[in-house]
Design a protein around this motif. Structure first.
Motif, short mmCIF file in Angstrom:
data_model
loop_
_atom_site.label_atom_id
_atom_site.label_comp_id
_atom_site.label_asym_id
_atom_site.label_seq_id
_atom_site.Cartn_x
_atom_site.Cartn_y
_atom_site.Cartn_z
N VAL A 1 14.11 1.53 4.91
CA VAL A 1 13.73 -0.30 4.84
C VAL A 1 13.05 -0.34 3.39
CG1 VAL A 1 14.62 -0.55 6.91
CG2 VAL A 1 11.99 -0.47 6.81
N GLN A 2 13.47 -2.09 3.34
CA GLN A 2 12.04 -2.16 2.26
C GLN A 2 11.36 -3.07 3.55
OE1 GLN A 2 14.58 -4.44 -0.89
NE2 GLN A 2 13.01 -4.57 -2.12
N ASN A 3 10.03 -3.28 2.42
CA ASN A 3 9.03 -4.41 2.76
C ASN A 3 8.99 -5.17 1.78
OD1 ASN A 3 7.56 -2.75 5.50
ND2 ASN A 3 8.24 -1.21 4.17
N ASP A 4 8.54 -6.42 3.11
CA ASP A 4 8.75 -7.40 2.17
C ASP A 4 6.88 -7.75 2.54
OD1 ASP A 4 7.43 -10.20 1.32
OD2 ASP A 4 9.41 -10.91 2.04
N CYS A 5 5.85 -7.76 1.54
CA CYS A 5 4.36 -7.83 1.51
C CYS A 5 3.68 -8.58 0.26
CB CYS A 5 3.63 -5.88 1.62
SG CYS A 5 4.09 -4.63 2.42
N GLU B 1 1.07 -0.65 0.02
CA GLU B 1 0.06 0.29 0.26
C GLU B 1 0.95 1.15 0.03
OE1 GLU B 1 -4.34 -0.58 1.90
OE2 GLU B 1 -2.59 -0.91 3.98
N TYR B 2 0.76 1.97 -0.40
CA TYR B 2 0.93 3.69 -0.39
C TYR B 2 2.70 3.63 -1.04
CZ TYR B 2 -2.37 3.83 3.47
OH TYR B 2 -3.30 3.61 4.02
N GLU C 1 4.95 1.36 -4.28
CA GLU C 1 4.89 -0.63 -4.41
C GLU C 1 6.47 -0.63 -3.35
OE1 GLU C 1 3.62 -2.97 -6.44
OE2 GLU C 1 1.90 -1.46 -6.71
N TRP C 2 7.08 -2.09 -4.24
CA TRP C 2 8.47 -2.84 -3.51
C TRP C 2 9.48 -1.01 -3.49
CZ3 TRP C 2 13.38 -3.42 -5.49
CH2 TRP C 2 12.93 -4.13 -7.07
N PHE C 3 9.64 -0.72 -4.98
CA PHE C 3 10.84 -0.43 -4.74
C PHE C 3 10.32 1.90 -4.59
CE2 PHE C 3 8.08 -0.67 -8.68
CZ PHE C 3 7.99 0.57 -9.16
N SER C 4 9.00 1.78 -4.03
CA SER C 4 8.73 3.12 -3.70
C SER C 4 8.57 3.86 -2.60
CB SER C 4 8.47 3.78 -5.24
OG SER C 4 6.60 3.09 -4.95
N GLY C 5 8.39 2.93 -1.76
CA GLY C 5 8.36 3.09 -0.12
C GLY C 5 6.59 2.34 -0.19
#
Length: 429
Positions: A402-406, A316-317, A319-323
């Motif tokens: 940090v990078q998120n894993d969703c 949400e808010y 993608e993985w590369f854009s926060g």
């Protein structure tokens, strides 16, 4: 792999819009990688946000099964038969049957509690079908039922995520012994000696033959080469030796790929530097699934085969590369969250190709079942590692980038309920 922002016009190959959008997205991803990862090697935007790095860990109608063998159909209480995949997430105050300290099979990326996730509520829910009871997974009964049997989970890192959940549960009864792993610890096999039961995870992210030019950090040096007319021998060679299988694929088809048939290039997906026809990931996904389903339906296999639908991500808010993140701490109700376009396209192809294969499977006596976990998984945006795929990501401050894993799932977590569902489907048919 997370390119939700691609719109429908892209999906139907309006190439001018595609090129403009991909260029913009690539620049965003490039900036993100440069700012937050300080790396001179930037993988293509369509590459996986989460490297398939595996830490070396320590050690149609099917016939229902019981501990004593097949159950006669007329012994089943019709009142208890229902669609276990239609239901709701309900509170489960007793919590999971294992924890992150009791199970040695949890990879660090999915060990959310050890990595510092502060909330615990995501573990205290269970899946409840609306028209019947779903007992909690009974590991001892499962092992008795599966005496002298072989199970395999075939697919990508979500299959590995799932097999770790199953291992954690079963090892509460008897510790699993690892008896095989490949060089990169992606395909592995465990044995439960008291029951002569074997459990495999077979790494096959495309189900078809693929050459993958990607290091353990997810950095690709070239496009994936997919042979759309050749199944992957890693699972096909073991197919007839297995009594039960859960087969799945999905997100890897979003990667930059070159497509082959009869050992000749026929086109690609996102290969702007090559003078090739853009065929789209949906073209390759449909052809690959059709080939795999036709193989299964024609095989005369006498065990039980589940085809599991791919699971949605919950970024949400961004993608993985854009926060983008997945910071929710509780399930949502049906209808509160829509499936993203790309996830829906993958799922539609899966359901269509499965439906096309069921008539042939039935004629050949092949027990092929659909394990459609996508809708119930959509309701669990709280179940992902998010920033806690890393060890204490905010140790230096809450403003750390940090990078998120969703995409993957915390263990213990929602994926544990898949085992409840599978056991119910195996027992009751």
């Amino acid at each position: 792999m997370k390119i939700d922002s691609l719109k429908h016009k892209f999906l139907y190959k309006h190439k001018n819009l595609l090129l403009n959008f991909v260029a913009a997205t690539f620049l965003i991803g490039l900036a993100f990688r440069f700012l937050f990862f300080n790396s001179s090697e930037i993988p293509p935007v369509l590459q996986s946000p989460f490297p398939e790095k595996t830490a070396v860990l320590e050690p149609s109608v099917s016939t229902p099964v019981t501990e004593d063998g097949p159950k006669i159909a007329d012994q089943i209480n019709d009142a208890e038969k229902c669609d276990v995949l239609v239901g709701d997430w309900v509170p489960n105050p007793s919590g999971p049957v294992y924890n992150n300290e009791s199970c040695k099979f949890i990879e660090s990326h999915q060990n959310c509690l050890t990595n510092g996730r502060p909330d615990r509520g995501f573990m205290n829910w269970r899946w409840s079908p609306r028209d019947c009871e779903l007992p909690q997974f009974d590991a001892e009964r499962f092992l008795r039922m599966m005496r002298n049997k072989k199970w395999a989970l075939i697919g990508d890192s979500i299959s590995r995520n799932h097999v770790q959940s199953l291992l954690c549960m079963l090892s509460m009864v008897e510790p699993a012994e690892e008896v095989y792993h490949d060089k990169e610890y992606r395909s592995r096999k465990w044995h439960f000696p008291s029951y002569n039961f074997s459990l495999w995870v077979i790494w096959s992210p495309f189900l078809v033959k693929a050459a993958i030019f990607e290091d353990m950090n997810g950095v690709a040096t070239s496009e994936v080469e997919l042979h759309l007319d050749k199944l992957h021998s890693e699972w096909v060679d073991e197919y007839q030796n297995l009594d039960y299988m859960i087969i799945s694929t999905g997100k890897w088809f979003l990667k930059s790929s070159i497509y082959y048939e009869n050992d000749s290039i026929i086109g690609c997906h996102y290969c702007p530097k090559r003078n090739l026809t853009e065929l789209g990931f949906d073209f390759a996904y449909r052809k690959s699934l059709r080939l795999a389903m036709n193989f299964i339906a024609s095989s005369n296999h006498k065990g039980l085969i589940f085809f599991r639908t791919s699971t949605p991500d919950h970024f949400e808010y961004g993608e993985w590369f854009s926060g983008g993140n997945c910071n929710r701490t509780a399930p949502v109700k049906e209808g509160e969250m829509e499936m993203k376009d790309l996830n829906r396209i993958l799922r539609d192809i899966e359901l269509e190709e499965f439906a096309n294969a069921t008539a042939k499977a039935s004629r050949n006596g092949v027990n092929l079942k659909l394990l459609d976990v996508a809708p119930l998984s959509l309701l669990r945006p709280d179940g992902h590692p998010g920033p806690y795929r890393q060890f204490h990501p905010f140790a230096e401050g809450q403003n750390a980038q940090v990078q998120n894993d969703c995409l993957h799932w915390c263990l213990p977590g929602p994926i544990d309920s898949w085992n409840d569902i599978i056991m119910k489907m195996v027992i009751d048919g």
